[in-house]
Motif scaffolding. Sequence first.
Motif, mmCIF file in Angstrom:
data_model
loop_
_atom_site.group_PDB
_atom_site.id
_atom_site.type_symbol
_atom_site.label_atom_id
_atom_site.label_comp_id
_atom_site.label_asym_id
_atom_site.label_seq_id
_atom_site.Cartn_x
_atom_site.Cartn_y
_atom_site.Cartn_z
ATOM 1 N N PRO A 125 47.970 42.252 39.516
ATOM 2 C CA PRO A 125 46.554 42.218 39.162
ATOM 3 C C PRO A 125 45.901 40.859 39.390
ATOM 4 O O PRO A 125 44.678 40.749 39.369
ATOM 5 N N ASP A 126 46.706 39.836 39.651
ATOM 6 C CA ASP A 126 46.157 38.501 39.854
ATOM 7 C C ASP A 126 46.213 38.047 41.312
ATOM 8 O O ASP A 126 45.826 36.924 41.625
ATOM 9 N N ALA A 127 46.657 38.916 42.196
ATOM 10 C CA ALA A 127 46.742 38.576 43.618
ATOM 11 C C ALA A 127 45.410 38.857 44.305
ATOM 12 O O ALA A 127 44.657 39.736 43.909
ATOM 13 N N GLY A 128 45.139 38.102 45.330
ATOM 14 C CA GLY A 128 43.951 38.320 46.146
ATOM 15 C C GLY A 128 42.738 37.572 45.632
ATOM 16 O O GLY A 128 42.737 37.023 44.542
ATOM 17 N N THR A 129 41.719 37.551 46.478
ATOM 18 C CA THR A 129 40.466 36.896 46.142
ATOM 19 C C THR A 129 39.325 37.821 46.521
ATOM 20 O O THR A 129 39.095 38.043 47.697
ATOM 21 N N PRO A 130 38.640 38.419 45.566
ATOM 22 C CA PRO A 130 38.931 38.296 44.146
ATOM 23 C C PRO A 130 40.122 39.169 43.757
ATOM 24 O O PRO A 130 40.407 40.163 44.403
#
Length: 131
Positions: free
Chosen positions: A104-109
């Motif tokens: 859930p914290d990977a990528g932008t956003p």
Amino acid sequence: MTTDPADDAVELAHRLFDFARDGETAHLAAYLDAGAPVDLRDAKGDTLLILAAYHEHADTVALLIGRGADVEAQNDRGQRPLTCAVFKQDADAVRALVAAGADPDAGTPSARATARMFGGEALLPLLDGDA
């Protein structure tokens, strides 16, 4: 008159992307069973899983996960399946992706940031694995 095999392959790929977009899970499963690649990408880098997640087809998301789709794949815009499911606020797809190990914290956003930006705070507990 003969058809060009390359044209046939492009037509088949478009059909598979449409199955993912439209939630045609059974049709997509049949092609995957016949050897279609589960991580097929379109010209924008969207995978079948990204398309299914974005178009709110949790059953198709589950099928693709079960067939080994890359839950961390990202398209040319850096979007991932979990971020798409969160953006669309599809709790069932979010649960399936988190259970399959999507970060859930990977990528932008990230999916977590997307939930906060687009009014999906109710999904935040799901991102932590709380059903």
